[in-house]
Scaffold this motif. Structure first.
Motif, PDB file in Angstrom:
ATOM      1  N   GLY A 153       0.781  -1.217   0.000  1.00 31.20           N
ATOM      2  CA  GLY A 153       0.000   0.000   0.000  1.00 31.20           C
ATOM      3  C   GLY A 153       0.815   1.270   0.000  1.00 31.20           C
ATOM      4  N   GLN A 154       2.152   1.163   0.045  1.00 33.59           N
ATOM      5  CA  GLN A 154       2.962   2.360   0.057  1.00 33.59           C
ATOM      6  C   GLN A 154       2.962   3.020  -1.315  1.00 33.59           C
ATOM      7  N   VAL A 155       3.123   4.342  -1.287  1.00 36.57           N
ATOM      8  CA  VAL A 155       2.982   5.114  -2.503  1.00 36.57           C
ATOM      9  C   VAL A 155       4.246   5.005  -3.353  1.00 36.57           C
ATOM     10  N   PRO A 156       4.152   4.601  -4.616  1.00 36.76           N
ATOM     11  CA  PRO A 156       5.317   4.553  -5.482  1.00 36.76           C
ATOM     12  C   PRO A 156       5.779   5.952  -5.843  1.00 36.76           C
ATOM     13  N   ASP A 157       6.999   6.081  -6.374  1.00 37.90           N
ATOM     14  CA  ASP A 157       7.541   7.391  -6.707  1.00 37.90           C
ATOM     15  C   ASP A 157       6.767   8.065  -7.829  1.00 37.90           C
ATOM     16  N   ALA A 158       6.360   7.320  -8.845  1.00 39.63           N
ATOM     17  CA  ALA A 158       5.661   7.907  -9.975  1.00 39.63           C
ATOM     18  C   ALA A 158       4.269   8.339  -9.554  1.00 39.63           C
ATOM     19  N   ALA A 159       3.949   9.611  -9.816  1.00 36.41           N
ATOM     20  CA  ALA A 159       2.610  10.095  -9.492  1.00 36.41           C
ATOM     21  C   ALA A 159       1.583   9.427 -10.396  1.00 36.41           C
ATOM     22  N   ALA A 160       0.373   9.322  -9.896  1.00 37.96           N
ATOM     23  CA  ALA A 160      -0.697   8.644 -10.634  1.00 37.96           C
ATOM     24  C   ALA A 160      -0.866   9.248 -12.023  1.00 37.96           C
ATOM     25  N   ASP A 161      -1.083   8.387 -13.001  1.00 35.10           N
ATOM     26  CA  ASP A 161      -1.309   8.801 -14.386  1.00 35.10           C
ATOM     27  C   ASP A 161      -2.803   9.082 -14.555  1.00 35.10           C
ATOM     28  N   PRO A 162      -3.179  10.300 -14.936  1.00 37.21           N
ATOM     29  CA  PRO A 162      -4.615  10.604 -15.048  1.00 37.21           C
ATOM     30  C   PRO A 162      -5.339   9.742 -16.076  1.00 37.21           C
ATOM     31  N   GLU A 163      -4.637   9.266 -17.095  1.00 38.07           N
ATOM     32  CA  GLU A 163      -5.295   8.407 -18.074  1.00 38.07           C
ATOM     33  C   GLU A 163      -5.744   7.097 -17.427  1.00 38.07           C
ATOM     34  N   ASP A 164      -4.922   6.576 -16.538  1.00 39.42           N
ATOM     35  CA  ASP A 164      -5.318   5.373 -15.796  1.00 39.42           C
ATOM     36  C   ASP A 164      -6.510   5.672 -14.899  1.00 39.42           C
ATOM     37  N   THR A 165      -6.509   6.864 -14.300  1.00 40.14           N
ATOM     38  CA  THR A 165      -7.613   7.233 -13.420  1.00 40.14           C
ATOM     39  C   THR A 165      -8.912   7.376 -14.199  1.00 40.14           C
ATOM     40  N   PHE A 166      -8.864   7.982 -15.379  1.00 41.81           N
ATOM     41  CA  PHE A 166     -10.071   8.104 -16.201  1.00 41.81           C
ATOM     42  C   PHE A 166     -10.651   6.728 -16.521  1.00 41.81           C
ATOM     43  N   ALA A 167      -9.789   5.766 -16.825  1.00 42.07           N
ATOM     44  CA  ALA A 167     -10.262   4.411 -17.124  1.00 42.07           C
ATOM     45  C   ALA A 167     -10.896   3.781 -15.889  1.00 42.07           C
ATOM     46  N   LEU A 168     -10.301   3.988 -14.733  1.00 44.04           N
ATOM     47  CA  LEU A 168     -10.863   3.446 -13.500  1.00 44.04           C
ATOM     48  C   LEU A 168     -12.218   4.079 -13.190  1.00 44.04           C
ATOM     49  N   ILE A 169     -12.328   5.383 -13.399  1.00 47.03           N
ATOM     50  CA  ILE A 169     -13.600   6.059 -13.156  1.00 47.03           C
ATOM     51  C   ILE A 169     -14.705   5.448 -14.015  1.00 47.03           C
ATOM     52  N   GLU A 170     -14.402   5.200 -15.287  1.00 47.89           N
ATOM     53  CA  GLU A 170     -15.410   4.615 -16.168  1.00 47.89           C
ATOM     54  C   GLU A 170     -15.809   3.211 -15.695  1.00 47.89           C
ATOM     55  N   PRO A 207       2.427  15.835 -10.657  1.00 48.62           N
ATOM     56  CA  PRO A 207       3.780  16.125 -10.149  1.00 48.62           C
ATOM     57  C   PRO A 207       4.848  15.392 -10.958  1.00 48.62           C
ATOM     58  N   PRO A 208       5.915  16.077 -11.332  1.00 43.23           N
ATOM     59  CA  PRO A 208       7.023  15.390 -12.017  1.00 43.23           C
ATOM     60  C   PRO A 208       7.811  14.539 -11.038  1.00 43.23           C
ATOM     61  N   ALA A 209       8.471  13.518 -11.552  1.00 50.00           N
ATOM     62  CA  ALA A 209       9.263  12.637 -10.686  1.00 50.00           C
ATOM     63  C   ALA A 209      10.349  13.417  -9.954  1.00 50.00           C
ATOM     64  N   ALA A 210      10.856  14.479 -10.577  1.00 44.18           N
ATOM     65  CA  ALA A 210      11.930  15.260  -9.961  1.00 44.18           C
ATOM     66  C   ALA A 210      11.465  15.975  -8.703  1.00 44.18           C
ATOM     67  N   ALA A 211      10.148  16.055  -8.489  1.00 41.95           N
ATOM     68  CA  ALA A 211       9.618  16.786  -7.341  1.00 41.95           C
ATOM     69  C   ALA A 211       9.477  15.911  -6.103  1.00 41.95           C
ATOM     70  N   ILE A 212       9.962  14.655  -6.150  1.00 41.61           N
ATOM     71  CA  ILE A 212       9.837  13.753  -5.001  1.00 41.61           C
ATOM     72  C   ILE A 212      10.626  14.307  -3.816  1.00 41.61           C
ATOM     73  N   PRO A 213       9.988  14.506  -2.657  1.00 43.27           N
ATOM     74  CA  PRO A 213      10.733  14.987  -1.486  1.00 43.27           C
ATOM     75  C   PRO A 213      11.724  13.945  -0.977  1.00 43.27           C
TER      76      PRO A 213
END
Length: 346
Positions: A153-170, A207-213
């Motif tokens: 359940g831990q958050v991966p470095d890559a921020a969520a891809d909105p295209e994947d989210t749109f597919a999940l919403i549908e 968020p870009p990957a470079a913005a990872i704290p």
């Protein structure tokens, strides 16, 4: 965080006697009561002829990983953090495997859970300092983040891809609409349609990957049900199952969002401000790091539908009570983005 809607029977008397027989001074079982708070693992209040204990059934069953977590809590306790390390058995082991199930026995901590609505500004400040000390103490007791594997359940470095989210919403909308409807389903459909439109307007803010704290060892699941208070002071931080390496400031933001979420889906920014200031002082994190973490957690929330996935894909309704406030939060946070960021960085 909601209470579990699923009750489960405690271990039978034979299992309890066998388990307690591994310990020198645990006594004989008298009563074992199922605890209903929480969504993961199983916990019991175990009374014996020698006292009271918290019995935890680890559902993941990774004995070595559990034992490593136990050793970490022992080291953190030696540094003065409020923790509840497990009781060691006669052979020095802290994990007992019976019937393929992993159990651990902890001392019973008298205390209660408190969410942010019950905390004063001063107590909110102490909460931020406490989480900061967790992170700095973990840095001392762990050898380093290299090679660490994030837990479940831990958050991966890559921020969520909105295209994947749109597919999940549908997919979720299809599941919501293809069933007998109740008020929850009506709300779910409304929030899914609303979130889709919101994400369409803000997809460019991924968020870009470079913005990872900065990454470091974190508790991994710091929220009100994993912190026991005795009076006004924290008595024990519990449930270290998600111990792992993550962006540290993101845990600080994520914890604040859970602690200080109001029932109407807004955040208590007046309490987040002293909490965040204390966290920054304790860790040395600067405002830029908290701002980046705040943006990534906002994006995470905007793309997250785990509660609806549990209900509609898994048929699991345990998270349903938390959905109304959680779903409203993303909408409110997007409108109050600058105010939320300023509360974490000001």
């Amino acid at each position: 965080m909601p209470r579990s809607l699923v009750t489960h029977a405690p271990p039978d008397s034979g299992t309890l006697r066998t388990l307690l027989g591994r310990y020198d001074r645990a006594g004989e079982p008298v009563a074992c009561e199922t605890l209903t708070e929480g969504l993961l693992n199983r916990g019991y209040r175990l009374s014996t002829t020698r006292g009271r204990f918290f019995l935890k059934h680890h559902l993941d069953g990774d004995r070595d990983a559990i034992a490593r977590q136990h050793e970490v809590t022992r080291r953190l306790g030696a540094l003065g953090l409020p923790v509840a390390p497990p009781v060691a058995d006669a052979d020095g082991n802290t994990v007992t495997v019976l019937g393929g199930r992993c159990y651990a026995l902890h001392p019973w901590i008298d205390g209660r859970h408190r969410d942010g609505g019950e905390l004063t500004a001063s107590q909110s400040r102490r909460l931020g300092a406490l989480l900061g000390h967790v992170h700095t103490c973990l840095e001392q007791v762990m050898e380093g983040p290299e090679g660490a594997v994030p837990g479940p359940g831990q958050v991966p470095d890559a921020a969520a891809d909105p295209e994947d989210t749109f597919a999940l919403i549908e997919e979720l909308l299809s599941l919501v609409r293809d069933r007998p409807r109740d008020s929850f389903d009506e709300l779910a459909e409304h929030r899914l349609v609303e979130r889709r439109a919101l994400l369409e307007r803000h997809a460019h803010r991924r968020p870009p990957a470079a913005a990872i704290p900065a990454r470091g060892w974190v508790h991994g699941d710091f929220h009100p049900l994993n912190l026991l208070y005795r009076g006004a002071e924290p008595a024990a931080i519990v449930d270290w199952d998600r111990l792992g390496v993550q962006p540290r400031a993101e845990e600080a933001v994520r914890a604040a969002v859970i602690f200080f979420l109001r029932p109407d889906g807004t955040l208590d920014l007046a309490k987040i401000r002293p909490y965040a200031r204390a966290y920054r002082r304790a860790t040395g994190a600067d405002a830029a790091e908290l701002a980046a973490a705040c943006h990534r957690v906002w994006w995470e929330r905007l793309n997250d539908f785990w509660m609806l996935r549990w209900r509609y894909q898994l048929g699991d309704h345990r998270a349903d009570p938390g959905f109304p406030a959680s779903a409203a939060l993303s909408v409110w946070w997007t409108g109050a983005y600058e105010a939320v960021r300023d509360a974490f960085t000001g």
